[in-house]
Design a protein around this motif. Structure first.
Motif, PDB file in Angstrom:
ATOM      1  N   GLY A 154     -86.924  15.511 -34.027  1.00 49.77           N
ATOM      2  CA  GLY A 154     -87.768  16.678 -34.283  1.00 49.77           C
ATOM      3  C   GLY A 154     -87.022  17.761 -35.044  1.00 49.77           C
ATOM      4  O   GLY A 154     -87.530  18.305 -36.034  1.00 49.77           O
ATOM      5  N   ARG A 155     -85.796  18.056 -34.586  1.00 52.20           N
ATOM      6  CA  ARG A 155     -85.001  19.083 -35.264  1.00 52.20           C
ATOM      7  C   ARG A 155     -84.716  18.681 -36.710  1.00 52.20           C
ATOM      8  O   ARG A 155     -84.787  19.513 -37.624  1.00 52.20           O
ATOM      9  CB  ARG A 155     -83.687  19.310 -34.515  1.00 52.20           C
ATOM     10  CG  ARG A 155     -83.756  20.479 -33.549  1.00 52.20           C
ATOM     11  CD  ARG A 155     -82.367  20.881 -33.081  1.00 52.20           C
ATOM     12  NE  ARG A 155     -81.742  19.848 -32.274  1.00 52.20           N
ATOM     13  CZ  ARG A 155     -81.911  19.744 -30.957  1.00 52.20           C
ATOM     14  NH1 ARG A 155     -82.655  20.609 -30.328  1.00 52.20           N
ATOM     15  NH2 ARG A 155     -81.331  18.792 -30.284  1.00 52.20           N
ATOM     16  N   GLU A 156     -84.398  17.397 -36.936  1.00 54.29           N
ATOM     17  CA  GLU A 156     -84.119  16.914 -38.293  1.00 54.29           C
ATOM     18  C   GLU A 156     -85.338  17.114 -39.193  1.00 54.29           C
ATOM     19  O   GLU A 156     -85.206  17.555 -40.339  1.00 54.29           O
ATOM     20  CB  GLU A 156     -83.763  15.421 -38.261  1.00 54.29           C
ATOM     21  CG  GLU A 156     -82.308  15.152 -37.922  1.00 54.29           C
ATOM     22  CD  GLU A 156     -82.031  13.663 -37.788  1.00 54.29           C
ATOM     23  OE1 GLU A 156     -80.984  13.326 -37.236  1.00 54.29           O
ATOM     24  OE2 GLU A 156     -82.882  12.855 -38.244  1.00 54.29           O
ATOM     25  N   ALA A 157     -86.517  16.774 -38.647  1.00 59.07           N
ATOM     26  CA  ALA A 157     -87.732  16.884 -39.458  1.00 59.07           C
ATOM     27  C   ALA A 157     -88.000  18.333 -39.836  1.00 59.07           C
ATOM     28  O   ALA A 157     -88.372  18.638 -40.979  1.00 59.07           O
ATOM     29  CB  ALA A 157     -88.921  16.289 -38.696  1.00 59.07           C
ATOM     30  N   ILE A 158     -87.800  19.244 -38.873  1.00 60.71           N
ATOM     31  CA  ILE A 158     -88.042  20.659 -39.161  1.00 60.71           C
ATOM     32  C   ILE A 158     -87.033  21.168 -40.184  1.00 60.71           C
ATOM     33  O   ILE A 158     -87.379  21.864 -41.144  1.00 60.71           O
ATOM     34  CB  ILE A 158     -87.978  21.488 -37.855  1.00 60.71           C
ATOM     35  CG1 ILE A 158     -89.144  21.101 -36.930  1.00 60.71           C
ATOM     36  CG2 ILE A 158     -88.031  22.982 -38.160  1.00 60.71           C
ATOM     37  CD1 ILE A 158     -89.022  21.636 -35.527  1.00 60.71           C
ATOM     38  N   ARG A 161     -87.946  19.940 -43.609  1.00 59.69           N
ATOM     39  CA  ARG A 161     -89.057  20.713 -44.187  1.00 59.69           C
ATOM     40  C   ARG A 161     -88.563  22.057 -44.711  1.00 59.69           C
ATOM     41  O   ARG A 161     -88.961  22.503 -45.779  1.00 59.69           O
ATOM     42  CB  ARG A 161     -90.141  20.932 -43.136  1.00 59.69           C
ATOM     43  CG  ARG A 161     -91.044  19.729 -42.905  1.00 59.69           C
ATOM     44  CD  ARG A 161     -92.094  20.040 -41.849  1.00 59.69           C
ATOM     45  NE  ARG A 161     -92.829  21.259 -42.161  1.00 59.69           N
ATOM     46  CZ  ARG A 161     -93.808  21.337 -43.070  1.00 59.69           C
ATOM     47  NH1 ARG A 161     -94.175  20.250 -43.724  1.00 59.69           N
ATOM     48  NH2 ARG A 161     -94.410  22.477 -43.301  1.00 59.69           N
ATOM     49  N   PRO A 170     -93.074  24.026 -36.530  1.00 52.46           N
ATOM     50  CA  PRO A 170     -92.862  22.632 -36.131  1.00 52.46           C
ATOM     51  C   PRO A 170     -94.127  21.768 -36.229  1.00 52.46           C
ATOM     52  O   PRO A 170     -94.031  20.542 -36.267  1.00 52.46           O
ATOM     53  CB  PRO A 170     -92.404  22.752 -34.679  1.00 52.46           C
ATOM     54  CG  PRO A 170     -92.920  24.060 -34.208  1.00 52.46           C
ATOM     55  CD  PRO A 170     -92.999  24.965 -35.413  1.00 52.46           C
ATOM     56  N   ALA A 173     -94.688  18.890 -38.733  1.00 55.74           N
ATOM     57  CA  ALA A 173     -93.709  17.821 -38.603  1.00 55.74           C
ATOM     58  C   ALA A 173     -94.089  16.818 -37.514  1.00 55.74           C
ATOM     59  O   ALA A 173     -93.506  15.737 -37.441  1.00 55.74           O
ATOM     60  CB  ALA A 173     -92.328  18.416 -38.315  1.00 55.74           C
ATOM     61  N   PRO A 176     -95.291  12.966 -38.785  1.00 57.15           N
ATOM     62  CA  PRO A 176     -94.196  12.117 -39.277  1.00 57.15           C
ATOM     63  C   PRO A 176     -93.143  11.828 -38.203  1.00 57.15           C
ATOM     64  O   PRO A 176     -92.601  10.707 -38.168  1.00 57.15           O
ATOM     65  CB  PRO A 176     -93.579  12.928 -40.424  1.00 57.15           C
ATOM     66  CG  PRO A 176     -94.358  14.171 -40.558  1.00 57.15           C
ATOM     67  CD  PRO A 176     -95.511  14.143 -39.633  1.00 57.15           C
ATOM     68  N   VAL A 177     -92.902  12.783 -37.329  1.00 59.41           N
ATOM     69  CA  VAL A 177     -91.911  12.549 -36.267  1.00 59.41           C
ATOM     70  C   VAL A 177     -92.406  11.451 -35.334  1.00 59.41           C
ATOM     71  O   VAL A 177     -91.668  10.523 -34.990  1.00 59.41           O
ATOM     72  CB  VAL A 177     -91.638  13.851 -35.480  1.00 59.41           C
ATOM     73  CG1 VAL A 177     -90.947  13.557 -34.161  1.00 59.41           C
ATOM     74  CG2 VAL A 177     -90.794  14.803 -36.316  1.00 59.41           C
ATOM     75  N   ARG A 180     -92.211   8.053 -37.061  1.00 56.27           N
ATOM     76  CA  ARG A 180     -90.833   7.562 -37.158  1.00 56.27           C
ATOM     77  C   ARG A 180     -90.333   7.081 -35.793  1.00 56.27           C
ATOM     78  O   ARG A 180     -89.707   6.025 -35.680  1.00 56.27           O
ATOM     79  CB  ARG A 180     -89.916   8.675 -37.685  1.00 56.27           C
ATOM     80  CG  ARG A 180     -88.499   8.193 -37.816  1.00 56.27           C
ATOM     81  CD  ARG A 180     -87.525   9.253 -38.265  1.00 56.27           C
ATOM     82  NE  ARG A 180     -86.199   8.873 -37.803  1.00 56.27           N
ATOM     83  CZ  ARG A 180     -85.165   9.690 -37.781  1.00 56.27           C
ATOM     84  NH1 ARG A 180     -85.287  10.931 -38.212  1.00 56.27           N
ATOM     85  NH2 ARG A 180     -84.008   9.276 -37.340  1.00 56.27           N
TER      86      ARG A 180
END
Lengths: 200, 196
Positions: A154-158, A161, A170, A173, A176-177, A180
């Motif tokens: 989650g942190r990576e996706a945010i 972005r 958030p 995201a 896609p999170v 994945r």
């Protein structure tokens, strides 16, 4: 959150039976939340401090376990301070902090395999009711282990972005999170079956 | 390989069902972990009430809408089980059996039938409106149906008082139901669901 991550060691805490550690955590969490007495609370915190010292788990890991909660706790602390005063606000902070550290100590000092075995034994009690003890134990261990993984993804996706110039919101995201994560856990499941899971 | 081809044949048949079982198991754990991770998003405290508005109910509705009734409810049971053992996964870092004695605990327990009803109503739903209706019915209707009487009993309130106290959460929950429906539809489109 770094719960669910084992740190190798040979301390007394590492060598305690995992079932005992899980039961101890359950009792400790209840005791910490129910007590209103400052002396009892101090004693409970002292026990926790001693357990931490014995475990040989460094300050850095302890802080890492508390870090994801800092902003939430700060917000709740200010809110409690405004609504109910200093004492309840401190009480909330210590209670939450103690349970987080206790849970981190258990997961840091217990190998996943050992926790799995302990849970399997515990769920075995319900086997006559048609409960598959191994599946239940696996599900619980996966849940504990997947929490830090989900948080990381989650942190990576945010962050990704934001790097593309989007806001830190958030919500966009989420989809896609989830996709994945489902893809990765499906691969995990295929790997498990390839290693004989579910055919014992 | 002393077992020979006979063993290979019998082993080949159940593989797909074993894979589906394993995927279902891991997905339940994944959504339980997702509910926990959503608790890490900053909560919005509501004046007077000891319970903040959190994103965790979003995870509960998603579990039902994406996994279906049985597995969705199972994911919630898993999450609550891990919380009960003492892992501090409720929003704000609460955890342990103590969380189940609070006046708000009925809402937590209501998540289980809530996720089930969301899943049951969302099965085969393609229109967004039906998904939203499923999330509203299960995620708000059923959850409040358990949570409000529980709160009334534990906190010594009348049902009417408990209902009024819960009204503060309704706008946020409606927003979450719409978000969950949108996200569930996108996930269904973007990733194949598991077989039975």
């Amino acid at each position: 959150m770094s719960i669910g991550v084992f740190v190798p060691g040979a301390s007394a805490l590492h060598r305690l039976p995992p079932g005992l550690k899980l039961a101890g955590l359950a009792v400790y969490a209840v005791a910490v939340s129910l007590t209103d007495n400052a002396y009892v609370m101090a004693a409970l915190l002292a026990v926790l401090g001693a357990a931490w010292a014995i475990s040989g788990i460094g300050m850095a890991r302890l802080l890492a376990a508390l870090k994801p909660l800092v902003w939430i706790l700060a917000a709740l602390f200010v809110f409690q301070l405004a609504v109910s005063g200093v004492r309840p606000a401190m009480d909330m902070l210590l209670t939450v902090g103690a349970v987080v550290v206790a849970a981190a100590l258990v997961s840091h000092t217990t190998r996943t395999d050992d926790m799995l075995a302990a849970l399997k034994t515990a769920f075995g009690v319900f086997a006559p009711l048609g409960v598959n003890a191994q599946s239940c134990a696996f599900a619980v261990v996966f849940t504990i282990r997947l929490v830090p993984f989900v948080a990381t993804v989650g942190r990576e996706a945010i962050a990704a972005r934001m790097a593309r110039g989007a806001s830190g919101n958030p919500l966009p995201a989420v989809v896609p999170v989830i996709i994945r994560l489902m893809r990765e856990t499906d691969q995990l499941a295929e790997g498990l079956v390839a290693r004989g899971f579910g055919r014992a | 390989m002393h077992a020979g081809s006979a063993a290979l044949k019998t082993a080949a048949m159940p593989v797909s069902s074993a894979v589906i079982d394993a995927k279902a198991l891991v997905r339940c754990a994944l959504f339980a972990a997702l509910i926990a991770a959503l608790g890490l998003l900053p909560p919005i405290p509501v004046p007077v009430l000891p319970v903040p508005v959190t994103a965790q109910t979003l995870g509960v509705m998603l579990a039902g809408a994406v996994l279906g009734p049985r597995r969705g409810a199972l994911a919630v049971v898993l999450f609550l089980g891990v919380v009960a053992v003492g892992f501090p996964l409720l929003a704000g870092g609460r955890g342990g059996l103590g969380a189940f004695f609070a006046p708000s605990a009925g809402f937590l327990l209501g998540w289980v039938p809530g996720a089930f009803v969301v899943g049951a109503l969302a099965v085969g739903a393609t229109s967004l409106l039906r998904l939203i209706a499923a999330c509203l019915t299960g995620g708000i209707g059923v959850v409040y149906l358990v949570g409000i009487p529980w709160m009334a009993a534990v906190a010594d309130l009348s049902l009417a008082q408990a209902s009024v106290a819960s009204l503060a959460f309704v706008p946020g929950d409606i927003l979450k139901a719409v978000l969950a429906a949108l996200a569930a539809r996108a996930v269904h489109r973007g990733y194949p669901a598991l077989g039975a």
